[in-house]
Enzyme design. Sequence first.
Site, PDB file in Angstrom:
ATOM      1  N   HIS A   1       0.835  -1.138  -0.208  1.00 45.25           N
ATOM      2  CA  HIS A   1      -0.042  -0.050  -0.148  1.00 45.25           C
ATOM      3  C   HIS A   1       0.754   1.276   0.059  1.00 45.25           C
ATOM      4  O   HIS A   1       0.413   2.399  -0.387  1.00 45.25           O
ATOM      5  CB  HIS A   1      -1.091   0.169   1.459  1.00 45.25           C
ATOM      6  CG  HIS A   1      -2.066  -0.921   1.004  1.00 45.25           C
ATOM      7  ND1 HIS A   1      -1.955  -2.159   1.138  1.00 45.25           N
ATOM      8  CD2 HIS A   1      -3.396  -0.851   0.809  1.00 45.25           C
ATOM      9  CE1 HIS A   1      -3.122  -2.782   0.918  1.00 45.25           C
ATOM     10  NE2 HIS A   1      -4.079  -1.972   0.701  1.00 45.25           N
ATOM     11  N   GLY A   2       1.974   1.158   0.545  1.00 47.40           N
ATOM     12  CA  GLY A   2       2.925   2.566   0.441  1.00 47.40           C
ATOM     13  C   GLY A   2       4.053   2.359   1.272  1.00 47.40           C
ATOM     14  O   GLY A   2       4.283   1.496   2.007  1.00 47.40           O
TER      15      GLY A   2
END
Length: 480
Positions: free
Chosen positions: A326-327
């Site tokens: 996700h990041g």
Amino acid sequence: MLFNSVDFAIFLPVVFLLYWFVFHKNITVQNVLLVVASYFFYGWWDPRFLLLIVFSSLVDYSVGLLLSRTQAQRARNLLLLASLVVNLGFLGFFKYYNFFLENFVEAFTFFGRDIGASSLNIILPVGISFYTFQTLSYTIDVYNGKLKPTKNIVSFFAFVSFFPQLVAGPIERATNLLPQFYKKRVFVYSEAVDGMRQILWGLFKKVVIADNCARFANIIFENYADLSGSTLVFGAFFFALQIYGDFSGYSDIAIGVSRLFGFKLMQNFAFPYFSRDIAEFWRRWHISLSTWFRDYLYIPIGGSRGGIGKKIRNVFVIFVVSGFWHGANWTFIAWGFLNALYFVPIMLLNKNRIHTDTVAEGKIFSSVTELFQILVTFMLTLLAWVFFRAPSVTDAVLYIKKTFTFSIFSIPANFQEWLITLFFIAFMICVEWFQRNRKHALEFTQGKLPRHFRWSLYVLLFFSLFWYGGAQQDFIYFQF
């Protein structure tokens, strides 16, 4: 190009009319149109990013063909490795280079060494995490003999770049989507109408729910140190509804638009906030990513086979990697780690598959026990979402610490300002509850509801987009 923009409102009808009324006699020409339209759609943000998606498509198309021409295991392994290196290499550089560099520098600084490295000004290509995993699924399935490689380069490029789901999913498997580009598509009026209903519901969740919740969640998370515990609870609540409305809204629009063109995409959300435990939640939330990691990571490393130690290890691997997908921030890793902690006890007790049906199946209301389970599961996800949303792990811990004070029992100062948004949230929850056994909230059985009731609902949703639509926000998952 945003789904909730005037640009897309012009783009979609133009492509639709060309697709069905000008180029409908030839599948190849239709596919070429989809490739051109998809590249135009994607290049609207920054045309330079098109080079990445073209190169990635060429690599995986070529690897697929070469895999079909060789049976030597060493050569096949090298071809698969080439695909992994190119795709994950791009993803690693654009998304994680600065993260690893900064943490590497901090580690040396901690031990009294300054290596003087500086981060790069890297722009993250929109949707790179999504189309990278989509092309990898093709290569891996061809390598494993689950899919025959395609020789039709136009169909393959259309599969990779298909504009409805290009930048935020669902992450389609080649085994499902690619064959649909080989077949003649026939316009089915009932499918198109239901697709339009799904688009309308997706826009409602994005524009009315997510964008308004974003306004409140942003203010609360940015000023959490000065706010009461009750306000912080609402901050986490608003973010939970923001990310759900934003992401599931995008998926509904993507699936609905695809149906307008005769394509069927997988369901990506199945009303996850009605889940009775965390295992059920993850079967219903971002289904395309969860099943991708299950099939291409969790099962290959052993899955639920082996001793307790290996089972626990595999659960933590899948959730932490999912969080990191996700990041490039420790907050996402902490979010994945926390969800793994939630999941492990359920798995060890062999209760991770007990809720595979729809809650309160065939009933209007759930039992008290099911309601309690839903509320507990939702509270656990709220706690995890704090880590997902906070700028740092330290901020997330302080946010939670500040929440659980005596001020949690106070009335939030801005409660009246939230009332209209809370009304629409309650409305959305009610509609989705009564439609929880459907593929989307506006899927109606023919003749089950009176026509005037359905049209009143459509009109209400349509006008709410203009009357109470929040300030336009980018889709959250564009940054992933």
